[in-house]
Design a protein around this motif. Structure first.
Motif, PDB file in Angstrom:
ATOM      1  N   ALA A   1     120.600 -55.021 -30.454  1.00 56.16           N
ATOM      2  CA  ALA A   1     120.949 -56.444 -30.490  1.00 56.16           C
ATOM      3  C   ALA A   1     120.525 -57.067 -31.819  1.00 56.16           C
ATOM      4  CB  ALA A   1     120.289 -57.171 -29.314  1.00 56.16           C
ATOM      5  N   ASP A   2     119.352 -56.653 -32.326  1.00 53.70           N
ATOM      6  CA  ASP A   2     118.860 -57.188 -33.600  1.00 53.70           C
ATOM      7  C   ASP A   2     119.767 -56.773 -34.757  1.00 53.70           C
ATOM      8  OD1 ASP A   2     116.875 -57.877 -31.921  1.00 53.70           O
ATOM      9  OD2 ASP A   2     115.252 -56.843 -32.985  1.00 53.70           O
ATOM     10  N   VAL A   3     120.141 -55.498 -34.748  1.00 53.23           N
ATOM     11  CA  VAL A   3     120.993 -54.978 -35.817  1.00 53.23           C
ATOM     12  C   VAL A   3     122.326 -55.718 -35.811  1.00 53.23           C
ATOM     13  CG1 VAL A   3     122.194 -52.938 -36.668  1.00 53.23           C
ATOM     14  CG2 VAL A   3     119.910 -52.715 -35.664  1.00 53.23           C
ATOM     15  N   PHE A   4     122.866 -55.872 -34.608  1.00 57.35           N
ATOM     16  CA  PHE A   4     124.171 -56.517 -34.477  1.00 57.35           C
ATOM     17  C   PHE A   4     124.109 -57.957 -34.977  1.00 57.35           C
ATOM     18  CE2 PHE A   4     127.591 -58.556 -32.021  1.00 57.35           C
ATOM     19  CZ  PHE A   4     128.647 -57.752 -32.438  1.00 57.35           C
ATOM     20  N   ALA A   5     123.031 -58.655 -34.594  1.00 55.23           N
ATOM     21  CA  ALA A   5     122.893 -60.046 -35.002  1.00 55.23           C
ATOM     22  C   ALA A   5     122.681 -60.158 -36.514  1.00 55.23           C
ATOM     23  CB  ALA A   5     121.718 -60.697 -34.252  1.00 55.23           C
ATOM     24  N   ASP A   6     121.970 -59.166 -37.062  1.00 55.90           N
ATOM     25  CA  ASP A   6     121.639 -59.173 -38.480  1.00 55.90           C
ATOM     26  C   ASP A   6     122.865 -58.894 -39.358  1.00 55.90           C
ATOM     27  OD1 ASP A   6     120.054 -59.296 -40.708  1.00 55.90           O
ATOM     28  OD2 ASP A   6     119.471 -57.194 -40.609  1.00 55.90           O
ATOM     29  N   GLY A   7     123.784 -58.114 -38.827  1.00 55.89           N
ATOM     30  CA  GLY A   7     124.988 -57.801 -39.579  1.00 55.89           C
ATOM     31  C   GLY A   7     124.809 -56.713 -40.617  1.00 55.89           C
ATOM     32  N   GLU A   8     123.679 -56.069 -40.583  1.00 52.40           N
ATOM     33  CA  GLU A   8     123.401 -55.014 -41.560  1.00 52.40           C
ATOM     34  C   GLU A   8     122.492 -53.985 -40.922  1.00 52.40           C
ATOM     35  OE1 GLU A   8     122.719 -55.880 -45.845  1.00 52.40           O
ATOM     36  OE2 GLU A   8     120.687 -55.207 -45.402  1.00 52.40           O
ATOM     37  N   GLY A   9     122.672 -52.710 -41.299  1.00 50.34           N
ATOM     38  CA  GLY A   9     121.794 -51.703 -40.699  1.00 50.34           C
ATOM     39  C   GLY A   9     121.919 -50.370 -41.379  1.00 50.34           C
ATOM     40  N   SER A  10     120.969 -49.496 -41.070  1.00 52.76           N
ATOM     41  CA  SER A  10     121.023 -48.130 -41.581  1.00 52.76           C
ATOM     42  C   SER A  10     122.074 -47.362 -40.788  1.00 52.76           C
ATOM     43  CB  SER A  10     119.661 -47.474 -41.407  1.00 52.76           C
ATOM     44  OG  SER A  10     119.346 -47.411 -40.028  1.00 52.76           O
ATOM     45  N   ALA A  11     122.383 -46.167 -41.243  1.00 57.43           N
ATOM     46  CA  ALA A  11     123.390 -45.364 -40.560  1.00 57.43           C
ATOM     47  C   ALA A  11     122.986 -45.140 -39.109  1.00 57.43           C
ATOM     48  CB  ALA A  11     123.566 -44.025 -41.281  1.00 57.43           C
ATOM     49  N   ARG A  12     121.683 -44.889 -38.881  1.00 61.42           N
ATOM     50  CA  ARG A  12     121.274 -44.618 -37.500  1.00 61.42           C
ATOM     51  C   ARG A  12     121.350 -45.883 -36.643  1.00 61.42           C
ATOM     52  NH1 ARG A  12     115.290 -42.355 -38.908  1.00 61.42           N
ATOM     53  NH2 ARG A  12     116.624 -40.679 -39.687  1.00 61.42           N
ATOM     54  N   GLU A  13     121.097 -47.023 -37.253  1.00 63.85           N
ATOM     55  CA  GLU A  13     121.205 -48.274 -36.486  1.00 63.85           C
ATOM     56  C   GLU A  13     122.667 -48.574 -36.154  1.00 63.85           C
ATOM     57  OE1 GLU A  13     117.286 -50.781 -37.938  1.00 63.85           O
ATOM     58  OE2 GLU A  13     119.084 -50.882 -39.186  1.00 63.85           O
ATOM     59  N   ILE A  14     123.522 -48.347 -37.135  1.00 63.23           N
ATOM     60  CA  ILE A  14     124.946 -48.604 -36.901  1.00 63.23           C
ATOM     61  C   ILE A  14     125.488 -47.642 -35.853  1.00 63.23           C
ATOM     62  CG2 ILE A  14     127.226 -48.534 -37.988  1.00 63.23           C
ATOM     63  CD1 ILE A  14     125.865 -49.575 -40.560  1.00 63.23           C
ATOM     64  N   ALA A  15     125.012 -46.395 -35.906  1.00 64.49           N
ATOM     65  CA  ALA A  15     125.463 -45.403 -34.923  1.00 64.49           C
ATOM     66  C   ALA A  15     125.042 -45.837 -33.522  1.00 64.49           C
ATOM     67  CB  ALA A  15     124.891 -44.027 -35.259  1.00 64.49           C
TER      68      ALA A  15
END
Lengths: 319, 475, 270
Positions: C153-167
């Motif tokens: 949820a944090d990654v999604f809200a942030d709009g940015e992430g590492s490959a593992r977060e996006i995965a």
């Protein structure tokens, strides 16, 4: 035995011994500050109590003035002071609870009851401004009794094995540290230039030192003369018959460490270090100590004692 | 009160024969005597430090579980029936777990839906393909039993992970023998004090095969701030084994050691009271400070036995519970001796519809909840509470089951100045070992102290009673 | 493509640690798109590396060190040959049922709503998966990192992430659509900036099997993706998990070198 169990047992003893020491320290200082101004250098008394109890560094974060009310509140009841009496009993109980089964039922029930009773004192004495002297005396008696009873139950009910040895070791190490702290703070008062001139105010300081390690009566039995500063130092450092003297504490430290070493069939660093410290004390005379500097001597001892405590932790308590 | 089965009177004016002496004792004892015994009990319990922590209640960080001095009685005939049912049930639970982590026959046979198992957080993929030593997964099981009439026992819930309460069973007995020795000696009460011995024997029996002679057994606790810490230390004491925390253990080359004052000592069997999630930060929750890094590796290598086995929780899920009669039939070819409480699985649309229409009459439970948290007792709930649950049910029907509000039996219970019936349940403890099952005659009777309350959980104001299984029959 | 891969992980501690335990998923398991010619995992100081297979069929090495320990160096290297198989991961030892990979993701309500909105009425499962990957690739900026992933949820809200977060976000979105999905960790063979490890998601489609989707890069895994392990989420597939006793801080440095392997050739005398 589990290393952590030994650690907990050892610290229960240390905290209770510390609580006892703090209670006596407050009691002794209370007497001095009750004297008319002419008899005591009042303004420094409470500061030196803070230093002796190791609370001088954090105290200014919470209080502006080191007066009687503030210092007693901080030393006795303040949960923010890591070594307040209240916290000592609390920590002792927390440690005891963690190893409930290694204690005898009597020891556990005693320390648990003391902890419950502590809560009733807290309610009444939590405020730093208004210290009720009568209630305070009741509280300090309660603290001393708590430590003594714990010792008594340990002596009477514990099996004589490593659990007991670690418990006693904690008492001796802490006691040595406490006596050394008093000496460290008050050493100027014991130096020769403070030659007694009839009815000196220092008399009350010296008797306060003796009181803080509950040695006032003992002093008279040992020396059979009026209080002389070098005798006070001698009693607190080199007299084996005085249970809170450094040498007496180290007699115990060596004894319990040897008992542990014998049970495990292995003697190591802690035993070697303890014996070295004991030898140093045995070889010293009060005259030499004064010549080469009382302050330096006590300082050196505190460092050695802490070093040994570290070696004990490393060798036995961390596993 | 006539709608409930009262275990003393069964609605009649005369007590059931089993309770003759209790009734007589209650009749002749002045209220002041009961009051003083009750106070004595509380003082003793507090002194020993039998306390538990309540989550979310900082003020009462250590609280006593109230103890009621009037014992709860079961006849030998009643116990025999119950015991047979418990053994049957736990046997099936162990076979079910062996199957789930092995061949999965029961899923292929379509008896239990596969998604129920695999979508459950308590199913541990790490255990797939591994068998537990001696095929025992739940070495210590606590089965919650209720009565609604004189005949049948119903299972309310299975606890296959780390059921607690056994220390209360033992301490309550000690307390009764101390407080009311006269009353106790008038009854031929079957003993429970061999439980620690049985537990030790069970744990020894599952030691790894390579283990020479005397296995080193320990109890692993999350520490003294855990709500059941008293019990952990109590059991360690009674078993004569070390009570360790995660930081006391270390794993080297797949072997578990504990740190002692004499160096490292190898450990063979761990009775762990730490949840799966916290067992090993390398396999489960990485932020766990309660567990032991490498423990699962040692377990899977067969160098240490964990009791209960990791992953056993998938069997005591409240949704799996509803399939227990089928599970028993599938593995044992027998009908379940203990009945299940009628349960609606909200995952099934028809059931969900029924439940939503009857919320005010039903007890709704979270499938994964425990201890009475997150539970709706319809008849006692406010309108808002019911609405909140309606929303919860609609958004996650899979997460809930519903049961009728049970007419739990009552037992006489003592209060300041009087005695009144209160609802009770029973948690007997079933030990599974390499050489069979063991149960001591008795268990923990929990009593809902609030008038009319059906929630017996200690965290929700429940108390305990000593449970006396008598050598005489109830009928 | 044929590549020589060499990965070095150096973990150093702020104060000597009393013991360390590690679990490593650094060994690729061969499948239709991957041929492993040789592979080696080593650790320094030397310790017994025990090789096993976890509940997902990943190859796992575990080891323990007794302290005092200031530094551990892990090496994984070998020669692999990858093929572009359009992301299809066939020929692995599948040990778990699909239901496991349908476990609802925690705190994924926003992601579920996003997925539903982006997909509109698209019926075809494969198209839906491609749409999801593209939508998340569009929405989430890829910022390479090897740090432990934050909650989805944090990654999604942030709009940015590492490959593992996006995965992990992609896995959550797929599961919200009731499509079995799992997390895959691996390496990129065409050079990665900012992170040694890469990660993507795999979704299951009847008749085809597991197919990879890389929302960080916006396309399905190619022969540049070296697959290491999979799990329900990141932690089940993490390339390295470690725990030490004590309170020391761990600082980890990684070095990944890839060289296109030369054809074997005879040495000739000068």
């Amino acid at each position: 035995m589990l290393a952590r169990t030994a650690d907990n047992i050892y610290w229960v003893s240390r905290y209770l011994e510390r609580a006892d020491f703090l209670a006596r320290l407050i009691e002794a200082s209370n007497r001095i500050s009750a004297l008319p101004t002419a008899y005591a250098a009042k303004q420094d008394e409470w500061t030196s109590v803070l230093i002796a109890s190791g609370a001088d560094e954090t105290f200014p974060e919470h209080f502006d003035v080191a007066n009687e009310g503030n210092v007693i509140a901080y030393l006795a009841f303040d949960p923010r002071n890591a070594s307040s009496i209240r916290n000592c009993i609390e920590f002792a109980r927390t440690n005891a609870r963690a190893v409930r089964t290694a204690l005898t039922v009597e020891m556990w029930e005693h320390i648990n009851s003391a902890w419950i009773k502590l809560k009733s004192f807290e309610g009444r004495n939590g405020e730093p401004t208004a210290i009720d002297r009568e209630a305070l005396i009741g509280f300090l008696d309660f603290v001393k009794e708590t430590s003594s009873l714990y010792d008594g139950f340990a002596y009477r009910t514990m099996l004589r094995n490593d659990v007991y040895y670690f418990s006693r070791l904690g008492v001796s190490i802490e006691r040595a540290d406490n006596t050394a702290r008093v000496l460290d703070v008050k050493y100027q008062l014991l130096l020769p230039e403070h030659e007694p001139l009839g009815g000196s105010v220092d008399f009350f300081q010296w008797s306060a030192i003796l009181r803080s390690v509950s040695a006032l009566t003992a002093y008279h039995w040992v020396y059979r003369e009026s209080i002389k500063p070098w005798n006070v130092a001698d009693l607190l450092i080199l007299r084996p018959e005085m249970p809170r003297s450094l040498i007496s504490c180290y007699g115990e430290v060596v004894r319990w460490l040897d008992a542990i070493g014998n049970q495990y069939g292995r003697h190591g660093d802690p035993q070697r270090q303890a014996r070295a410290i004991k030898r140093k004390l045995e070889g010293a005379s009060i005259k030499e100590i004064f010549q080469s500097g009382l302050h330096e001597f006590v300082d050196g001892f505190i460092t050695d004692n802490n070093g040994l405590a570290g070696a004990i932790a490393e060798h036995y308590l961390l596993g | 009160m006539s709608q409930f089965f009262d275990e003393m009177t069964n609605g009649a004016t005369e007590p059931r024969p089993l309770y003759d002496r209790i009734a007589e004792w209650l009749r002749v004892s002045p209220p002041a005597l009961l009051d003083s015994r009750r106070e004595q009990a509380e003082i003793l319990f507090r002194k020993i430090g039998i306390t538990f922590a309540v989550y979310g209640d900082k003020e009462a960080a250590e609280r006593l579980i109230p103890f009621d001095i009037i014992p709860r009685l079961l006849g030998r005939d009643e116990w025999t029936r119950l015991e047979a049912g418990l053994i049957q049930r736990v046997k099936a639970l162990n076979m079910f777990l062996t199957d789930i982590y092995g061949r999965q026959d029961i899923l292929r046979a379509g008896i239990v839906p596969s998604d129920l198992i695999f979508r459950n957080e308590c199913y541990r993929p790490e255990m797939q393909g591994h068998s537990a030593p001696h095929d025992i997964w739940t070495h210590i099981a606590g089965i919650d039993i209720v009565r609604i009439d004189e005949e049948d026992f119903y299972v309310l819930e299975d606890n296959c992970r780390t059921p607690s309460g056994v220390s209360y069973m033992l301490e309550d007995r000690e307390m009764m023998m101390r407080l009311l020795p006269g009353l106790f000696s008038q009854h031929a009460v079957l003993p429970v004090d061999n439980y620690p011995d049985n537990l030790l024997a069970s744990l020894r029996s599952v030691a790894p095969p390579h283990c020479p002679g005397d296995p080193c057994i320990i109890i692993l606790t999350p520490g003294q701030f855990n709500s059941a810490y008293y019990e952990h230390s109590f059991l360690a004491d009674k078993l004569g084994v070390e009570l360790v925390e995660g930081r006391d253990l270390t794993v080297r080359d797949d072997v578990v050691y504990m740190r002692t004052t004499e160096g490292l000592k190898r450990v063979d069997v761990i009775y762990r009271r730490v949840d799966d999630d916290f067992l090993d930060p390398l396999v489960f929750r990485p932020d766990s400070a309660l567990g032991v890094a490498g423990l699962m590796g040692a377990y899977l290598a067969g160098n240490v036995t964990l009791a209960n086995a990791p992953g056993a929780g998938v069997a005591d899920d409240k949704a799996v519970y509803t399939y227990m009669p089928d599970i028993i039939r599938f593995y044992l070819g027998e009908e379940a001796k203990l009945k299940n409480v009628r349960t609606w699985r909200c995952r099934e649309p028809d059931s969900l519809k029924y439940v939503l229409e009857h919320l005010s009459e039903l007890v709704v439970k979270e499938v994964n909840g425990s201890g009475g948290y997150g539970m709706l007792v319809g008849p006692h709930a406010s309108k808002e509470q019911i609405e909140t649950f309606r929303q919860k049910l609609l958004s996650d029907p899979d997460g809930f089951i519903a049961q009728p509000t049970l007419s739990l039996s009552t037992c006489p219970t003592s209060f300041p100045g009087g005695v009144a019936p209160r609802h009770v349940d029973l948690r007997p403890f079933v030990l599974s070992s390499a050489d069979g099952a063991r149960i001591v005659p008795g268990g923990l009777t929990r009593v809902a102290l609030k008038e009319g309350s059906l929630v017996v959980n200690s965290s929700q104001g429940g108390g305990t009673k000593d449970t006396w299984v008598l050598a005489t029959n109830a009928k | 493509m044929r590549a020589r891969v060499s990965l070095q992980i150096e973990a150093s501690y702020s104060e000597p640690t009393r013991s360390a335990n590690q679990v490593l998923r650094l060994t690729p398991r061969p499948f239709d798109g991957l041929h492993v010619l040789d592979w080696f995992v080593g650790v320094e100081p030397v310790a017994t590396l025990r090789r096993s297979e976890d509940g997902f069929g990943n190859i796992v090495h575990s080891c323990s060190h007794a302290g005092p320990l200031e530094k551990i160096v892990i090496t994984a290297e070998g020669l692999v040959e990858t093929q572009d198989v359009a992301g299809v991961a066939r020929g692995l030892n599948e040990k778990q049922p699909l239901d496991l990979f349908l476990r609802p993701h925690e705190d994924a309500e926003e992601i579920a709503a996003f997925a539903a909105k982006e997909l509109g009425g698209e019926k075809d499962r494969l198209s839906r998966l491609h749409l999801l990957m593209a939508a998340l690739h569009e929405k989430l900026n890829h910022a390479p990192s090897d740090a432990a992933p934050r909650p989805v949820a944090d990654v999604f809200a942030d709009g940015e992430g590492s490959a593992r977060e996006i995965a992990q976000v992609l896995v959550a979105a797929m599961r919200a659509q009731d499509i079995p999905a799992r997390f895959v960790s691996g390496l990129l063979l065409d050079g990665a900036e900012g992170a040694a490890f890469h990660a993507w998601a795999e979704a299951y489609i009847d008749d085809i099997g597991w197919i990879g989707f890389d929302a960080a890069l916006g396309f399905c895994p190619r022969d540049t993706h070296l697959r290491l392990a999979h799990g329900v989420g990141f932690f089940g597939a993490a390339p390295r998990r470690a725990a030490i006793s004590g309170y020391a801080e761990e600082k980890v440095e990684k070095r990944l070198t890839i060289s296109a392997a030369r054809q074997a050739s005879w040495q000739i005398q000068q």
